[in-house]
Write an enzyme that holds these catalytic residues in place. Structure first.
Site, PDB file in Angstrom:
ATOM      1  N   GLY A  46       9.585  -3.164 -25.421  1.00 60.78           N
ATOM      2  CA  GLY A  46       8.273  -3.192 -24.804  1.00 60.78           C
ATOM      3  C   GLY A  46       8.416  -3.535 -23.340  1.00 60.78           C
ATOM      4  O   GLY A  46       9.439  -4.100 -22.913  1.00 60.78           O
ATOM      5  N   GLN A  51       5.944  -6.674 -15.209  1.00 56.59           N
ATOM      6  CA  GLN A  51       7.397  -6.848 -15.272  1.00 56.59           C
ATOM      7  C   GLN A  51       8.141  -5.902 -14.318  1.00 56.59           C
ATOM      8  O   GLN A  51       9.328  -6.048 -14.103  1.00 56.59           O
ATOM      9  CB  GLN A  51       7.914  -6.643 -16.692  1.00 56.59           C
ATOM     10  CG  GLN A  51       7.472  -7.734 -17.650  1.00 56.59           C
ATOM     11  CD  GLN A  51       8.022  -7.495 -19.026  1.00 56.59           C
ATOM     12  OE1 GLN A  51       7.473  -6.728 -19.804  1.00 56.59           O
ATOM     13  NE2 GLN A  51       9.142  -8.133 -19.319  1.00 56.59           N
ATOM     14  N   CYS A  90      12.768 -11.537 -23.803  1.00 61.69           N
ATOM     15  CA  CYS A  90      11.919 -10.887 -22.810  1.00 61.69           C
ATOM     16  C   CYS A  90      12.802 -10.381 -21.678  1.00 61.69           C
ATOM     17  O   CYS A  90      13.682 -11.107 -21.211  1.00 61.69           O
ATOM     18  CB  CYS A  90      10.885 -11.882 -22.281  1.00 61.69           C
ATOM     19  SG  CYS A  90       9.768 -11.197 -21.043  1.00 61.69           S
ATOM     20  N   HIS A 132       3.071  -9.541 -27.636  1.00 58.76           N
ATOM     21  CA  HIS A 132       3.913 -10.034 -26.546  1.00 58.76           C
ATOM     22  C   HIS A 132       3.541  -9.318 -25.242  1.00 58.76           C
ATOM     23  O   HIS A 132       3.378  -9.960 -24.195  1.00 58.76           O
ATOM     24  CB  HIS A 132       5.384  -9.786 -26.913  1.00 58.76           C
ATOM     25  CG  HIS A 132       6.367 -10.210 -25.869  1.00 58.76           C
ATOM     26  ND1 HIS A 132       7.190 -11.294 -26.036  1.00 58.76           N
ATOM     27  CD2 HIS A 132       6.672  -9.689 -24.653  1.00 58.76           C
ATOM     28  CE1 HIS A 132       7.972 -11.417 -24.949  1.00 58.76           C
ATOM     29  NE2 HIS A 132       7.671 -10.444 -24.110  1.00 58.76           N
ATOM     30  N   GLU A 133       3.380  -7.982 -25.304  1.00 61.53           N
ATOM     31  CA  GLU A 133       3.061  -7.225 -24.089  1.00 61.53           C
ATOM     32  C   GLU A 133       1.639  -7.498 -23.596  1.00 61.53           C
ATOM     33  O   GLU A 133       1.419  -7.611 -22.393  1.00 61.53           O
ATOM     34  CB  GLU A 133       3.282  -5.723 -24.318  1.00 61.53           C
ATOM     35  CG  GLU A 133       4.705  -5.346 -24.665  1.00 61.53           C
ATOM     36  CD  GLU A 133       5.778  -5.968 -23.768  1.00 61.53           C
ATOM     37  OE1 GLU A 133       5.537  -6.176 -22.568  1.00 61.53           O
ATOM     38  OE2 GLU A 133       6.880  -6.251 -24.285  1.00 61.53           O
ATOM     39  N   HIS A 136       1.548 -10.592 -21.639  1.00 55.64           N
ATOM     40  CA  HIS A 136       1.996 -10.380 -20.251  1.00 55.64           C
ATOM     41  C   HIS A 136       0.819  -9.983 -19.352  1.00 55.64           C
ATOM     42  O   HIS A 136       0.715 -10.435 -18.214  1.00 55.64           O
ATOM     43  CB  HIS A 136       3.045  -9.269 -20.177  1.00 55.64           C
ATOM     44  CG  HIS A 136       4.450  -9.738 -20.305  1.00 55.64           C
ATOM     45  ND1 HIS A 136       5.043 -10.606 -19.425  1.00 55.64           N
ATOM     46  CD2 HIS A 136       5.408  -9.425 -21.218  1.00 55.64           C
ATOM     47  CE1 HIS A 136       6.298 -10.816 -19.781  1.00 55.64           C
ATOM     48  NE2 HIS A 136       6.542 -10.119 -20.883  1.00 55.64           N
TER      49      HIS A 136
END
Length: 161
Positions: A46, A51, A90, A132-133, A136
């Protein structure tokens, strides 16, 4: 398509909420294509736009299953249930892994690269990666949810998100 430079912690952009996408154009398509190439290059499952230095609500997930690559533009979690605890890593935290507890099932609403809305339900590892994404995009890092950091010998088969 191009491989973008990854942003590593403690870069401020990683802890800031991202802006919604309002324009669905070739620039967004290129961003999504580049994000996919970058995720593959760095062996992730992902990647969220911050990021790679872009403070927008765009993320992709590909856990190498039948669901394929999931592109999420302006995603929101509609509901979640159950519980799972597992190892997470990550790409913005190279070499750091920890146990994180998250809902086992999640239902999201998002848009595709053309702006078409869709809903998606996921469970297990795919649900973990999606959450998780989306974290972010809200400026929330997995390290804030780690209950225990893991040593290298405990990492059998852990994927980076």
């Amino acid at each position: 398509m191009a491989i973008r430079k990854l942003v590593y912690y403690p870069a401020e952009i990683l802890e800031q909420p991202c802006s919604e996408i309002g324009k669905f154009d070739k620039k967004l398509g290129k961003l999504l294509d580049d994000m996919y190439e970058t995720m593959i290059e760095f062996d992730g499952v992902g990647l969220a736009a911050p990021q790679i230095g872009q403070p927008v609500r765009v993320a992709i997930v590909d856990v190498d299953d039948e669901s394929g690559t999931i592109e999420m533009v302006n995603p929101k979690i509609l509901s979640s249930s159950g519980e799972q605890t597992g190892a997470e890593g990550c790409l913005s935290f190279p070499g750091i892994y920890g146990e994180v507890t998250r809902p086992n099932r999640v239902k999201i609403e998002a848009q595709d690269r053309k702006g078409k809305p869709y809903t998606l339900e996921a469970e297990g590892f795919l649900a973990r990666a999606i959450q998780h994404e989306i974290d972010h995009l809200d400026g929330v890092l997995f390290t804030a949810k780690v209950t225990r950091y893991l040593e290298e010998d405990e990492l059998e088969g852990v994927e980076n998100e």
